[in-house]
Write a protein that holds these residues in place. Sequence first.
Motif, PDB file in Angstrom:
ATOM      1  N   LEU A 110      -4.548 -13.556  39.153  1.00  0.00           N
ATOM      2  CA  LEU A 110      -5.307 -13.043  40.289  1.00  0.00           C
ATOM      3  C   LEU A 110      -4.963 -11.576  40.481  1.00  0.00           C
ATOM      4  O   LEU A 110      -3.798 -11.194  40.405  1.00  0.00           O
ATOM      5  N   LEU A 111      -5.977 -10.773  40.720  1.00  0.00           N
ATOM      6  CA  LEU A 111      -5.786  -9.371  41.091  1.00  0.00           C
ATOM      7  C   LEU A 111      -6.566  -9.120  42.368  1.00  0.00           C
ATOM      8  O   LEU A 111      -7.760  -9.418  42.439  1.00  0.00           O
ATOM      9  N   VAL A 112      -5.882  -8.580  43.365  1.00  0.00           N
ATOM     10  CA  VAL A 112      -6.510  -8.268  44.640  1.00  0.00           C
ATOM     11  C   VAL A 112      -6.172  -6.819  44.958  1.00  0.00           C
ATOM     12  O   VAL A 112      -5.029  -6.403  44.800  1.00  0.00           O
ATOM     13  N   GLY A 113      -7.165  -6.066  45.382  1.00  0.00           N
ATOM     14  CA  GLY A 113      -6.917  -4.671  45.689  1.00  0.00           C
ATOM     15  C   GLY A 113      -7.444  -4.281  47.049  1.00  0.00           C
ATOM     16  O   GLY A 113      -8.438  -4.830  47.525  1.00  0.00           O
ATOM     17  N   GLY A 117      -7.549  -0.348  48.998  1.00  0.00           N
ATOM     18  CA  GLY A 117      -7.108   1.043  48.992  1.00  0.00           C
ATOM     19  C   GLY A 117      -6.297   1.326  47.745  1.00  0.00           C
ATOM     20  O   GLY A 117      -6.684   0.941  46.648  1.00  0.00           O
ATOM     21  N   PRO A 118      -5.139   1.956  47.895  1.00  0.00           N
ATOM     22  CA  PRO A 118      -4.333   2.303  46.730  1.00  0.00           C
ATOM     23  C   PRO A 118      -3.467   1.143  46.214  1.00  0.00           C
ATOM     24  O   PRO A 118      -2.747   1.309  45.236  1.00  0.00           O
ATOM     25  N   TYR A 119      -3.541  -0.029  46.863  1.00  0.00           N
ATOM     26  CA  TYR A 119      -2.670  -1.149  46.507  1.00  0.00           C
ATOM     27  C   TYR A 119      -3.387  -2.195  45.672  1.00  0.00           C
ATOM     28  O   TYR A 119      -4.537  -2.532  45.931  1.00  0.00           O
ATOM     29  N   VAL A 120      -2.656  -2.720  44.692  1.00  0.00           N
ATOM     30  CA  VAL A 120      -3.141  -3.828  43.875  1.00  0.00           C
ATOM     31  C   VAL A 120      -2.050  -4.887  43.864  1.00  0.00           C
ATOM     32  O   VAL A 120      -0.880  -4.588  43.588  1.00  0.00           O
ATOM     33  N   VAL A 121      -2.436  -6.109  44.180  1.00  0.00           N
ATOM     34  CA  VAL A 121      -1.523  -7.248  44.137  1.00  0.00           C
ATOM     35  C   VAL A 121      -1.905  -8.091  42.930  1.00  0.00           C
ATOM     36  O   VAL A 121      -3.081  -8.434  42.755  1.00  0.00           O
ATOM     37  N   ALA A 122      -0.934  -8.395  42.108  1.00  0.00           N
ATOM     38  CA  ALA A 122      -1.170  -9.166  40.891  1.00  0.00           C
ATOM     39  C   ALA A 122      -0.317 -10.426  40.911  1.00  0.00           C
ATOM     40  O   ALA A 122       0.908 -10.353  40.982  1.00  0.00           O
ATOM     41  N   ARG A 123      -0.976 -11.576  40.874  1.00  0.00           N
ATOM     42  CA  ARG A 123      -0.287 -12.858  40.664  1.00  0.00           C
ATOM     43  C   ARG A 123      -0.374 -13.102  39.169  1.00  0.00           C
ATOM     44  O   ARG A 123      -1.449 -13.016  38.573  1.00  0.00           O
TER      45      ARG A 123
END
Length: 141
Positions: free
Chosen positions: A73-76, A78-84
Amino acid sequence: MATEENKDVVRRFVSECVNVHREDLLDRFAAPDVTLHPGTPDSAEATQGIDELRQAFRRFRILFPDLHVTHDLLVGEGPYVVARWTATGTHANEVAGLEPTGQQLRWGGTDIYRIEDGRIAEWWRNDDFAGLLRRLSRRVL
């Protein structure tokens, strides 16, 4: 950068650098003063710099020379990206006093990246490395 472009930086970092073992490409994906935040409360303080990242890559590649990471999973925003993510690798060298088992292992985690000017400026890591060590210790006892 737009959110999708930031997510693409993370995708490309894993596919073009991590999974093909191209430490020499780290400069393309990480800022020279990248800040690395450890994922557990009892870990060391944050470190800074591309050389620190390069050393971390080397250490991990020694442990798991065939390391492969898949984004679940990739969620973004603004400047942030969260990667599971899920990683696999063969335990090929000693870690925490545990001799190599030759076992193919699988573990997961969640990373948060802050992208600035198309490169990773900050990276927070939280993975189940402690669980991985517990599984390894059961195999060698």
